[in-house]
Enzyme design. Structure first.
Site, PDB file in Angstrom:
ATOM      1  N   LYS A 166       9.872 -19.182  46.092  1.00 39.36           N
ATOM      2  CA  LYS A 166       9.465 -20.566  45.886  1.00 39.36           C
ATOM      3  C   LYS A 166       9.829 -21.055  44.497  1.00 39.36           C
ATOM      4  O   LYS A 166      10.076 -20.257  43.587  1.00 39.36           O
ATOM      5  CB  LYS A 166       7.945 -20.683  46.126  1.00 39.36           C
ATOM      6  CG  LYS A 166       7.539 -20.146  47.505  1.00 39.36           C
ATOM      7  CD  LYS A 166       6.047 -20.144  47.717  1.00 39.36           C
ATOM      8  CE  LYS A 166       5.719 -19.532  49.073  1.00 39.36           C
ATOM      9  NZ  LYS A 166       5.848 -18.051  49.057  1.00 39.36           N
ATOM     10  N   TYR A 198       2.579 -15.553  42.507  1.00 39.24           N
ATOM     11  CA  TYR A 198       1.816 -14.378  42.917  1.00 39.24           C
ATOM     12  C   TYR A 198       1.872 -13.300  41.835  1.00 39.24           C
ATOM     13  O   TYR A 198       2.888 -12.635  41.645  1.00 39.24           O
ATOM     14  CB  TYR A 198       2.358 -13.809  44.231  1.00 39.24           C
ATOM     15  CG  TYR A 198       2.385 -14.775  45.387  1.00 39.24           C
ATOM     16  CD1 TYR A 198       1.591 -15.920  45.411  1.00 39.24           C
ATOM     17  CD2 TYR A 198       3.222 -14.558  46.480  1.00 39.24           C
ATOM     18  CE1 TYR A 198       1.624 -16.805  46.470  1.00 39.24           C
ATOM     19  CE2 TYR A 198       3.252 -15.432  47.551  1.00 39.24           C
ATOM     20  CZ  TYR A 198       2.458 -16.555  47.540  1.00 39.24           C
ATOM     21  OH  TYR A 198       2.508 -17.439  48.599  1.00 39.24           O
ATOM     22  N   ASP A 213       8.059 -12.673  52.314  1.00 36.24           N
ATOM     23  CA  ASP A 213       7.839 -13.914  51.570  1.00 36.24           C
ATOM     24  C   ASP A 213       7.120 -13.612  50.261  1.00 36.24           C
ATOM     25  O   ASP A 213       6.119 -12.894  50.241  1.00 36.24           O
ATOM     26  CB  ASP A 213       6.998 -14.900  52.385  1.00 36.24           C
ATOM     27  CG  ASP A 213       6.646 -16.136  51.574  1.00 36.24           C
ATOM     28  OD1 ASP A 213       7.548 -16.981  51.369  1.00 36.24           O
ATOM     29  OD2 ASP A 213       5.487 -16.245  51.131  1.00 36.24           O
TER      30      ASP A 213
END
Length: 338
Positions: A85, A59, A54
């Site tokens: 995402k 990030y 993931d």
């Protein structure tokens, strides 16, 4: 538990390993991780049978996606499941003009929230470019919760349900992505999203743990009824379920309050009676729920990763879970490993 065990991902034609690899740390959150260590963790996870990874544009301002793609590029793509995402677009910028906090030495992009239809489509395509992989299997709408957005959350939620949802639903209908969902810090927001739209899955950070089971009231039963999978991150409640009730222990990214310290200390006493490491209990408890096929954990070193995998494998006697329930330290209706 075997970290490499594959579980059905809700109603979707996917299987994920019970242990997933979370990439927030390789985005250099709080402090830098070098390229060799980052890649070493990916390879160690793979060698242990982990096949779910993931990541997110947030990030490291894109760094985690870049590193994820680089480390997984030459694996058989059909052997792994990848989630990322949408909700932020990355805008190229000079490093000197970027506020990276809490990331360190991240990629040279500014982050901008964008939950519109067009922004979501652009963000999805940009993620595939950074990953240099032909698809992502699961895509979550990121950070539409009160924790992240504060007073703006109701408007942000509505925009995401109208814009980002429509874009992801189109991508799902076209077969570009297999599962679409929401990734947030609050189960209440997940439940509101499930009530509003036809989502396949959720990524819930820290709200179903050894310390918190309120999600079992309505949200998790609703997911079971609708075949929606729930991936849990933050199963240590940001620290205290890994460190125990010691001075400086963190709960929800802040110093743990007295009542939490007391509760954890009581759980630790039961752990000691049964020779069960507290982190092992925290990890294994989460994936015992039938709606939760995978727990994702981020680590900073190969040693930390291997320690998490060993905790996941640690044999825990049934009497341990029974005593936690008897002592009122765990809900009596909470599913436990068998």
């Amino acid at each position: 538990m075997d970290p490499a065990t594959k579980n059905k991902f809700g109603r979707v034609d996917l299987e994920v390993t019970a242990f997933g690899f979370g990439t927030a740390p390789v985005g250099n959150i709080f402090r830098e991780i070098d390229e060799e260590t980052s890649d070493g963790m990916f390879q160690a996870a793979w060698d242990s049978g982990v096949r779910y990874y993931d990541t997110a544009p947030m990030y490291g301002h894109g760094l985690a996606e870049l590193r994820t793609g680089q480390s997984l590029r030459w694996k058989n793509r059909d052997d792994l499941v990848l989630s990322s995402k949408v909700g932020r677009r990355l805008i190229p910028a000079k490093r000197s003009d970027i506020d990276f906090a809490p990331w360190t030495n991240a990629a040279p992009f500014n982050l901008e929230f964008d939950y519109t239809y067009d922004g979501t489509m652009r963000a999805f395509e940009d993620s595939l470019q950074r990953l240099a992989l032909e698809r992502m299997d699961i895509c979550f709408i990121h950070d539409i919760d009160v924790f992240t957005r504060g007073d703006a959350q109701p408007d942000v939620f509505k925009q995401a349900m109208d814009g980002a949802w429509k874009a992801l639903a189109k991508l799902r209908d076209e077969g570009v992505v297999s599962a679409i969902g929401v990734g947030v810090n609050e189960w209440q927001v997940c439940q509101a999203a499930l009530e509003a739209r036809d989502f396949d899955c959720f990524l819930l950070a820290g709200r179903y743990t050894l310390l918190e089971q309120e999600a079992q009231d309505t949200f998790l039963p609703m997911c079971e009824a609708r075949g929606a999978a729930v991936v849990v991150g933050g199963g240590f409640n940001s620290g205290i379920l890994a460190t125990g009730a010691r001075e400086g222990a963190k709960y929800n990214y802040a110093p743990a309050p007295a009542e939490i310290m007391e509760r954890v200390a009581k759980i630790e006493a039961v752990c000691a009676d049964h020779q069960v490491p507290l982190p092992a209990a925290a990890l294994q408890f989460v994936v015992a729920h039938p709606a939760i096929p995978s727990f994702i954990a981020g680590t900073r070193t190969i040693a930390q990763l291997e320690q998490n995998l060993n905790w996941f494998r640690h044999e825990i006697p049934a009497d341990f879970w029974a005593e936690l329930k008897h002592e009122g330290l765990l809900r009596t209706d909470a599913p436990v490993p068998v």
